[in-house]
Design a protein around this motif. Structure first.
Motif, PDB file in Angstrom:
ATOM      1  N   GLU A  26      21.305  -6.487  -0.034  1.00 46.12           N
ATOM      2  CA  GLU A  26      20.963  -7.473  -1.072  1.00 46.12           C
ATOM      3  C   GLU A  26      22.127  -8.534  -1.172  1.00 46.12           C
ATOM      4  O   GLU A  26      23.344  -8.188  -1.141  1.00 46.12           O
ATOM      5  CB  GLU A  26      20.543  -6.869  -2.280  1.00 46.12           C
ATOM      6  N   LYS A  48      18.284 -16.859  -0.970  1.00 48.18           N
ATOM      7  CA  LYS A  48      18.912 -15.399  -0.525  1.00 48.18           C
ATOM      8  C   LYS A  48      19.000 -14.499  -1.593  1.00 48.18           C
ATOM      9  O   LYS A  48      18.979 -13.186  -1.353  1.00 48.18           O
ATOM     10  CB  LYS A  48      20.026 -15.710   0.134  1.00 48.18           C
ATOM     11  N   VAL A  51      16.088 -12.067  -1.243  1.00 50.02           N
ATOM     12  CA  VAL A  51      15.932 -11.091  -0.069  1.00 50.02           C
ATOM     13  C   VAL A  51      16.649  -9.725  -0.420  1.00 50.02           C
ATOM     14  O   VAL A  51      17.764  -9.764  -0.941  1.00 50.02           O
ATOM     15  CB  VAL A  51      16.492 -11.897   1.000  1.00 50.02           C
ATOM     16  N   LEU A  53      16.868  -6.179   2.012  1.00 45.59           N
ATOM     17  CA  LEU A  53      16.243  -5.394   3.206  1.00 45.59           C
ATOM     18  C   LEU A  53      16.700  -4.159   3.145  1.00 45.59           C
ATOM     19  O   LEU A  53      17.636  -3.495   2.567  1.00 45.59           O
ATOM     20  CB  LEU A  53      17.474  -6.022   4.485  1.00 45.59           C
TER      21      LEU A  53
END
Length: 101
Positions: A26, A48, A51, A53
């Protein structure tokens, strides 16, 4: 652009360990959040921060960050302390706590 790699903990309403075995990459926010004067909502122009992942292993997340040139820090999860207690322990004769009902 710094990223944080961690293993998520379970929520308070969760009894199982679903979605806590994987690792998350993160991004840390690059600009502070601000309050919208009209609606009062909190927002930011930092895309960002949205986001997240997910990876199965910590090594995969670290490899992704190094491959893409992302500065990262790894937060290791604290050790799990689980005390297994059975229902019959409430009625044992050597119970240390007072009987309340």
């Amino acid at each position: 652009m710094t990223a944080r790699i961690y293993q998520p903990s379970k929520t308070a309403t969760q009894s199982g360990t679903a979605r806590t075995k994987g690792w998350v990459l993160e991004f840390e926010p690059s600009e502070p959040r601000e309050i919208d004067p009209l609606m009062g909502w909190t927002g930011s122009g930092d895309m960002k921060s949205q986001v997240k992942l997910r990876f199965a292993e910590k090594d995969e997340a670290v490899a992704y960050a190094t491959r893409n040139g992302i500065a990262y820090r790894v937060e290791e999860p604290p050790p799990h302390r689980r005390r297994i207690v059975s229902y019959s322990d409430n009625f044992r004769s050597t119970r240390l706590g007072p009987w309340t009902h």
